[in-house]
Design a protein around this motif. Structure first.
Motif, PDB file in Angstrom:
ATOM      1  N   ALA A  36      -0.450  76.305  41.493  1.00 44.67           N
ATOM      2  CA  ALA A  36      -0.529  74.987  40.851  1.00 44.67           C
ATOM      3  C   ALA A  36      -1.233  73.953  41.736  1.00 44.67           C
ATOM      4  O   ALA A  36      -1.474  72.835  41.296  1.00 44.67           O
ATOM      5  N   CYS A  37      -1.583  74.305  42.961  1.00 47.12           N
ATOM      6  CA  CYS A  37      -2.166  73.344  43.894  1.00 47.12           C
ATOM      7  C   CYS A  37      -3.409  72.649  43.352  1.00 47.12           C
ATOM      8  O   CYS A  37      -3.540  71.428  43.454  1.00 47.12           O
ATOM      9  N   THR A  38      -4.323  73.383  42.790  1.00 47.12           N
ATOM     10  CA  THR A  38      -5.600  72.808  42.387  1.00 47.12           C
ATOM     11  C   THR A  38      -5.531  72.016  41.089  1.00 47.12           C
ATOM     12  O   THR A  38      -5.917  70.859  41.041  1.00 47.12           O
ATOM     13  N   ASP A  39      -5.008  72.639  40.020  1.00 45.67           N
ATOM     14  CA  ASP A  39      -5.016  71.956  38.720  1.00 45.67           C
ATOM     15  C   ASP A  39      -3.713  71.222  38.396  1.00 45.67           C
ATOM     16  O   ASP A  39      -3.632  70.515  37.407  1.00 45.67           O
ATOM     17  N   MET A  40      -2.684  71.415  39.229  1.00 44.08           N
ATOM     18  CA  MET A  40      -1.381  70.765  39.064  1.00 44.08           C
ATOM     19  C   MET A  40      -0.712  71.111  37.731  1.00 44.08           C
ATOM     20  O   MET A  40       0.078  70.342  37.199  1.00 44.08           O
ATOM     21  N   MET A  41      -1.009  72.293  37.200  1.00 48.41           N
ATOM     22  CA  MET A  41      -0.434  72.738  35.934  1.00 48.41           C
ATOM     23  C   MET A  41       0.686  73.737  36.214  1.00 48.41           C
ATOM     24  O   MET A  41       0.513  74.635  37.028  1.00 48.41           O
ATOM     25  N   PRO A  42       1.833  73.583  35.532  1.00 43.96           N
ATOM     26  CA  PRO A  42       2.903  74.573  35.730  1.00 43.96           C
ATOM     27  C   PRO A  42       2.481  75.922  35.169  1.00 43.96           C
ATOM     28  O   PRO A  42       1.719  76.003  34.213  1.00 43.96           O
ATOM     29  N   ILE A 101       5.858  62.586  54.796  1.00 43.06           N
ATOM     30  CA  ILE A 101       6.748  62.599  55.957  1.00 43.06           C
ATOM     31  C   ILE A 101       8.178  62.253  55.585  1.00 43.06           C
ATOM     32  O   ILE A 101       9.080  62.398  56.400  1.00 43.06           O
ATOM     33  N   PHE A 102       8.403  61.782  54.369  1.00 38.21           N
ATOM     34  CA  PHE A 102       9.762  61.582  53.857  1.00 38.21           C
ATOM     35  C   PHE A 102       9.795  62.053  52.415  1.00 38.21           C
ATOM     36  O   PHE A 102       8.941  61.667  51.608  1.00 38.21           O
ATOM     37  N   ILE A 103      10.780  62.913  52.109  1.00 35.80           N
ATOM     38  CA  ILE A 103      10.949  63.408  50.742  1.00 35.80           C
ATOM     39  C   ILE A 103      12.424  63.310  50.375  1.00 35.80           C
ATOM     40  O   ILE A 103      13.296  63.400  51.248  1.00 35.80           O
ATOM     41  N   PRO A 104      12.740  63.117  49.099  1.00 39.08           N
ATOM     42  CA  PRO A 104      14.142  62.975  48.694  1.00 39.08           C
ATOM     43  C   PRO A 104      14.858  64.317  48.585  1.00 39.08           C
ATOM     44  O   PRO A 104      14.208  65.371  48.537  1.00 39.08           O
ATOM     45  N   PRO A 105      16.197  64.288  48.520  1.00 40.12           N
ATOM     46  CA  PRO A 105      16.949  65.528  48.279  1.00 40.12           C
ATOM     47  C   PRO A 105      16.482  66.169  46.965  1.00 40.12           C
ATOM     48  O   PRO A 105      16.045  65.467  46.051  1.00 40.12           O
ATOM     49  N   GLY A 106      16.560  67.484  46.880  1.00 39.50           N
ATOM     50  CA  GLY A 106      16.119  68.187  45.675  1.00 39.50           C
ATOM     51  C   GLY A 106      14.623  68.432  45.642  1.00 39.50           C
ATOM     52  O   GLY A 106      14.065  68.805  44.623  1.00 39.50           O
ATOM     53  N   SER A 107      13.959  68.194  46.801  1.00 38.31           N
ATOM     54  CA  SER A 107      12.516  68.436  46.875  1.00 38.31           C
ATOM     55  C   SER A 107      12.197  69.143  48.189  1.00 38.31           C
ATOM     56  O   SER A 107      13.023  69.204  49.090  1.00 38.31           O
ATOM     57  N   LYS A 108      10.977  69.684  48.254  1.00 39.66           N
ATOM     58  CA  LYS A 108      10.542  70.374  49.466  1.00 39.66           C
ATOM     59  C   LYS A 108       9.042  70.230  49.619  1.00 39.66           C
ATOM     60  O   LYS A 108       8.313  69.993  48.649  1.00 39.66           O
ATOM     61  N   LEU A 109       8.577  70.382  50.859  1.00 42.21           N
ATOM     62  CA  LEU A 109       7.144  70.316  51.153  1.00 42.21           C
ATOM     63  C   LEU A 109       6.489  71.639  50.796  1.00 42.21           C
ATOM     64  O   LEU A 109       7.088  72.705  50.923  1.00 42.21           O
ATOM     65  N   LEU A 110       5.249  71.528  50.357  1.00 45.68           N
ATOM     66  CA  LEU A 110       4.446  72.689  50.006  1.00 45.68           C
ATOM     67  C   LEU A 110       3.126  72.545  50.751  1.00 45.68           C
ATOM     68  O   LEU A 110       2.633  71.425  50.936  1.00 45.68           O
ATOM     69  N   THR A 111       2.569  73.640  51.197  1.00 47.25           N
ATOM     70  CA  THR A 111       1.286  73.600  51.888  1.00 47.25           C
ATOM     71  C   THR A 111       0.212  74.160  50.967  1.00 47.25           C
ATOM     72  O   THR A 111       0.118  75.368  50.777  1.00 47.25           O
ATOM     73  N   CYS A 112      -0.569  73.247  50.379  1.00 52.00           N
ATOM     74  CA  CYS A 112      -1.688  73.690  49.540  1.00 52.00           C
ATOM     75  C   CYS A 112      -2.916  73.922  50.415  1.00 52.00           C
ATOM     76  O   CYS A 112      -3.529  74.974  50.354  1.00 52.00           O
ATOM     77  N   PHE A 113      -3.280  72.929  51.240  1.00 53.73           N
ATOM     78  CA  PHE A 113      -4.407  73.064  52.156  1.00 53.73           C
ATOM     79  C   PHE A 113      -4.009  72.745  53.587  1.00 53.73           C
ATOM     80  O   PHE A 113      -4.503  73.330  54.522  1.00 53.73           O
ATOM     81  N   GLU A 114      -3.108  71.778  53.764  1.00 57.77           N
ATOM     82  CA  GLU A 114      -2.588  71.424  55.086  1.00 57.77           C
ATOM     83  C   GLU A 114      -1.072  71.324  54.991  1.00 57.77           C
ATOM     84  O   GLU A 114      -0.534  71.017  53.926  1.00 57.77           O
ATOM     85  N   ASP A 115      -0.387  71.514  56.111  1.00 54.30           N
ATOM     86  CA  ASP A 115       1.077  71.438  56.110  1.00 54.30           C
ATOM     87  C   ASP A 115       1.556  70.126  55.501  1.00 54.30           C
ATOM     88  O   ASP A 115       1.131  69.051  55.924  1.00 54.30           O
ATOM     89  N   GLY A 116       2.444  70.223  54.501  1.00 51.89           N
ATOM     90  CA  GLY A 116       3.094  69.050  53.939  1.00 51.89           C
ATOM     91  C   GLY A 116       2.225  68.156  53.088  1.00 51.89           C
ATOM     92  O   GLY A 116       2.563  66.993  52.855  1.00 51.89           O
ATOM     93  N   ASP A 117       1.104  68.662  52.581  1.00 51.06           N
ATOM     94  CA  ASP A 117       0.223  67.812  51.771  1.00 51.06           C
ATOM     95  C   ASP A 117       0.681  67.673  50.319  1.00 51.06           C
ATOM     96  O   ASP A 117       0.140  66.870  49.562  1.00 51.06           O
ATOM     97  N   THR A 118       1.694  68.426  49.923  1.00 49.58           N
ATOM     98  CA  THR A 118       2.180  68.434  48.542  1.00 49.58           C
ATOM     99  C   THR A 118       3.705  68.491  48.564  1.00 49.58           C
ATOM    100  O   THR A 118       4.285  69.080  49.471  1.00 49.58           O
ATOM    101  N   VAL A 119       4.336  67.873  47.566  1.00 46.45           N
ATOM    102  CA  VAL A 119       5.796  67.935  47.429  1.00 46.45           C
ATOM    103  C   VAL A 119       6.112  68.507  46.056  1.00 46.45           C
ATOM    104  O   VAL A 119       5.464  68.169  45.061  1.00 46.45           O
TER     105      VAL A 119
END
Length: 172
Positions: A36-42, A101-119
């Motif tokens: 889903a990184c590129t088109d952001m579609m589920p 650098i800050f994300i709420p509970p119930g979420s996690k970081l995803l690495t699409c191209f660089e560490d932590g660039d997506t939540v």
């Protein structure tokens, strides 16, 4: 004898279909996949894109930022939703940029191209109002926008809802 074979085949077919669907649903209940990184579609089976989006907004209280700045990002919804995918993208070429650098509970970081660039979401608890902090790269990247895709249910979603432009300070 023939009836019991048909019944057995039907039960086995139903069980396989159910187990496959349950495992597929469970996979996305813990966040979006890298596909889903590129088109952001589920990647849900038979999911339907709904529009217009009158429920979800993504915004920041900053109109300008400088390289290295920390930018608060807020997602607000008038309806509960289960899943999401959030990114910052350059206006010039739509590339994903920066890190959260800050994300709420119930979420996690995803690495699409660089560490932590997506939540993305880390569970399927119902969500409405979320707050994040995004850090701009230390080098100039130009104007940005935040984009979020929101999954209300397994079958209903809105893709690439965008914020207003956040302009890089000092650009010509």
């Amino acid at each position: 004898m023939e009836d019991s074979r048909r019944a057995h085949t039907a039960i086995v077919g139903w069980a396989c279909t159910t187990l496959c669907l349950v495992s597929y649903v469970a996979a996305f209940s813990h966040g979006a996949s890298l596909s889903a990184c590129t088109d952001m579609m589920p990647g849900h089976l038979r999911a339907q894109l709904h529009s217009p989006n009158n429920y979800v907004t993504v915004h920041t209280n900053m109109s300008f930022y400088s390289p290295g700045d920390k930018v608060p990002v807020t997602v607000r919804s008038t309806r509960d939703f289960m899943g999401f995918l959030l990114q910052a993208r350059k206006v010039s070429n739509d590339e994903i940029t920066g890190t959260f650098i800050f994300i709420p509970p119930g979420s996690k970081l995803l690495t699409c191209f660089e560490d932590g660039d997506t939540v993305t979401h880390s569970d399927k608890s119902l969500k409405r109002n979320l707050s994040f902090v995004w850090k701009a790269p230390d080098q100039p990247i130009g104007d940005i926008k935040f984009f979020i895709s929101v999954v209300q249910s397994y079958f209903v979603y809105w893709a690439k809802i965008e914020s207003a432009v956040v302009a890089q300070r000092g650009q010509n």
